[in-house]
Design a protein around this motif. Structure first.
Motif, PDB file in Angstrom:
ATOM      1  N   VAL A   1       0.835  -1.208   0.000  1.00 52.93           N
ATOM      2  CA  VAL A   1       0.000   0.000   0.000  1.00 52.93           C
ATOM      3  C   VAL A   1       0.869   1.257   0.000  1.00 52.93           C
ATOM      4  O   VAL A   1       0.586   2.215  -0.725  1.00 52.93           O
ATOM      5  CB  VAL A   1      -0.954  -0.013   1.206  1.00 52.93           C
ATOM      6  N   PHE A   2       1.932   1.266   0.798  1.00 51.23           N
ATOM      7  CA  PHE A   2       2.789   2.451   0.839  1.00 51.23           C
ATOM      8  C   PHE A   2       3.394   2.739  -0.542  1.00 51.23           C
ATOM      9  O   PHE A   2       3.409   3.885  -0.997  1.00 51.23           O
ATOM     10  CB  PHE A   2       3.909   2.274   1.866  1.00 51.23           C
ATOM     11  N   HIS A   3       3.890   1.695  -1.197  1.00 47.40           N
ATOM     12  CA  HIS A   3       4.506   1.905  -2.506  1.00 47.40           C
ATOM     13  C   HIS A   3       3.457   2.266  -3.554  1.00 47.40           C
ATOM     14  O   HIS A   3       3.692   3.125  -4.411  1.00 47.40           O
ATOM     15  CB  HIS A   3       5.267   0.654  -2.940  1.00 47.40           C
ATOM     16  N   ALA A   4       2.288   1.620  -3.500  1.00 47.45           N
ATOM     17  CA  ALA A   4       1.256   1.872  -4.509  1.00 47.45           C
ATOM     18  C   ALA A   4       0.677   3.274  -4.391  1.00 47.45           C
ATOM     19  O   ALA A   4       0.249   3.858  -5.393  1.00 47.45           O
ATOM     20  CB  ALA A   4       0.144   0.834  -4.390  1.00 47.45           C
ATOM     21  N   THR A   5       0.651   3.831  -3.187  1.00 46.07           N
ATOM     22  CA  THR A   5       0.026   5.143  -2.973  1.00 46.07           C
ATOM     23  C   THR A   5       1.043   6.265  -2.775  1.00 46.07           C
ATOM     24  O   THR A   5       0.661   7.382  -2.424  1.00 46.07           O
ATOM     25  CB  THR A   5      -0.900   5.114  -1.741  1.00 46.07           C
ATOM     26  N   GLY A   6       2.336   5.986  -2.987  1.00 44.92           N
ATOM     27  CA  GLY A   6       3.335   7.019  -2.728  1.00 44.92           C
ATOM     28  C   GLY A   6       3.340   7.435  -1.271  1.00 44.92           C
ATOM     29  O   GLY A   6       3.391   8.624  -0.961  1.00 44.92           O
ATOM     30  N   TRP A   7       3.283   6.441  -0.370  1.00 43.17           N
ATOM     31  CA  TRP A   7       3.285   6.682   1.071  1.00 43.17           C
ATOM     32  C   TRP A   7       2.126   7.584   1.477  1.00 43.17           C
ATOM     33  O   TRP A   7       2.247   8.509   2.275  1.00 43.17           O
ATOM     34  CB  TRP A   7       4.637   7.224   1.535  1.00 43.17           C
ATOM     35  N   GLY A   8       0.950   7.254   0.920  1.00 43.60           N
ATOM     36  CA  GLY A   8      -0.293   7.914   1.308  1.00 43.60           C
ATOM     37  C   GLY A   8      -0.635   9.148   0.525  1.00 43.60           C
ATOM     38  O   GLY A   8      -1.707   9.728   0.726  1.00 43.60           O
TER      39      GLY A   8
END
Length: 342
Positions: free
Chosen positions: A196-203
């Motif tokens: 999730v962090f990588h997919a969302t650019g750390w939010g």
């Protein structure tokens, strides 16, 4: 598929700010713990105890320094820690040395990426990284899928062409398979949070989460988080709370945040597991009145014992600062956020 949840309360902004600022204060007071050895590329250097903490400090403090809606105190503290990490990295010279020592290793680029995102660039290293990323050896590196996502995001940060489509890598991860919820355990928990962090650019790009993954998380994150809190696995619980804040519609988690905040020590430190750590001297420094050399009755030098204590809580403390700051930033963007009080 549309997931609906029963109404729940968002965490109070004052509580989140308190967790963030106290964690950052502890990290600031223990900045010496992130110092690198004289030769970070030496055979006797353990990167997990030296370079890894520095990279985590850069990633999470760099993210906090740019999140909107946080206090000026938080932004100042995060920038101070980010620049401390940059100085330890020799203003980028470290990455040239690492890349020359291991030309086909991906970790120098992964650690460098958050600095570049924050505008701290080292052009000679980037030229070297670009050359290495164009080789067949780089494209053939055998990485587990979640780690591959980290490399692909680092390539994106530097404007390098991705050596694999992120969507393909995402489908091969544990979370990308939408696994049965009872298959959750520690290893898969860390893998799903970093997906999730990588997919969302750390939010910062929550809408880039695939719909199926978003719905799966909305349904099962509360149960997984509750399990980690019950087992007092604070670092993983913090990562799951950060994951909840990365969703396009952040999950309410007021009760969960109160439980995590209660585990934070009076000085802001958060242990990876178990009771709050005892407050002590700065990382790597002997306690007041103790000699700087010598061995304790347990066979460990005072400085060594303090270093072990630092390594046992720096990660969870960084996670607490990041997760609380991200949750506060996202919560303040929600309708009615101004009405949330302590």
């Amino acid at each position: 598929m549309t997931v609906t949840r029963a109404p729940a309360q968002q965490a109070p902004a004052a509580l989140l700010d308190r967790v963030t600022t106290s964690a950052l204060a502890w990290l600031d007071a223990h900045a010496a713990g992130f110092r690198l050895p004289g030769d970070p590329t030496g055979a006797g250097c353990d990167p997990d105890a030296t370079l890894k903490p520095l990279g985590e400090l850069a990633r999470l403090s760099g993210t906090l320094a740019t999140l909107p809606g946080l206090t000026r105190e938080t932004h100042r503290a995060a920038r101070r820690l980010l620049h401390h990490a940059w100085r330890e990295a020799g203003h980028g010279a470290l990455f040239v040395a690492l890349a020359r020592a291991e030309p086909h290793a991906t970790y120098p680029l992964e650690v460098y990426a958050p600095f570049a995102e924050a505008g701290l660039r080292h052009r000679p290293y980037e030229e070297l990284a670009r050359a290495h990323a164009g080789t067949r050896a780089w494209r053939a590196a055998e990485l587990e899928p979640t780690r591959l996502l980290a490399v692909l995001q680092a390539e994106r940060c530097l404007g390098l062409p991705p050596h694999e489509l992120p969507e393909q890598a995402m489908r091969r991860t544990w979370l990308g398979a939408l696994p049965e919820p009872w298959a959750f355990e520690g290893g898969s928990g860390y893998a799903l949070t970093h997906y999730v962090f990588h997919a969302t650019g750390w939010g910062r790009r929550p809408r880039e989460l695939p719909d199926g993954v978003r719905d799966h998380l909305a349904l099962w994150l509360p149960a997984w988080t509750d399990c980690c809190l019950a087992e007092e696995r604070w670092d993983l619980a913090g990562e799951l709370l950060a994951t909840a804040a990365c969703l396009p519609d952040p999950l309410p988690a007021a009760a969960e945040w109160r439980r995590l905040a209660a585990a934070q020590g009076a000085d802001g430190a958060l242990a990876e597991a178990g009771p709050p750590p005892a407050a002590g001297p700065g990382a790597g420094e002997p306690a007041a009145g103790e000699p700087s050399t010598g061995v304790s009755a347990a066979g460990e030098s005072p400085a060594g014992a303090t270093r072990a204590a630092f390594l046992g809580c720096y990660h969870a403390t960084l996670v607490a600062a990041f997760a609380a700051g991200l949750t506060a930033a996202r919560t303040r963007c929600l309708p009615g956020a101004a009405a949330v009080t302590e």
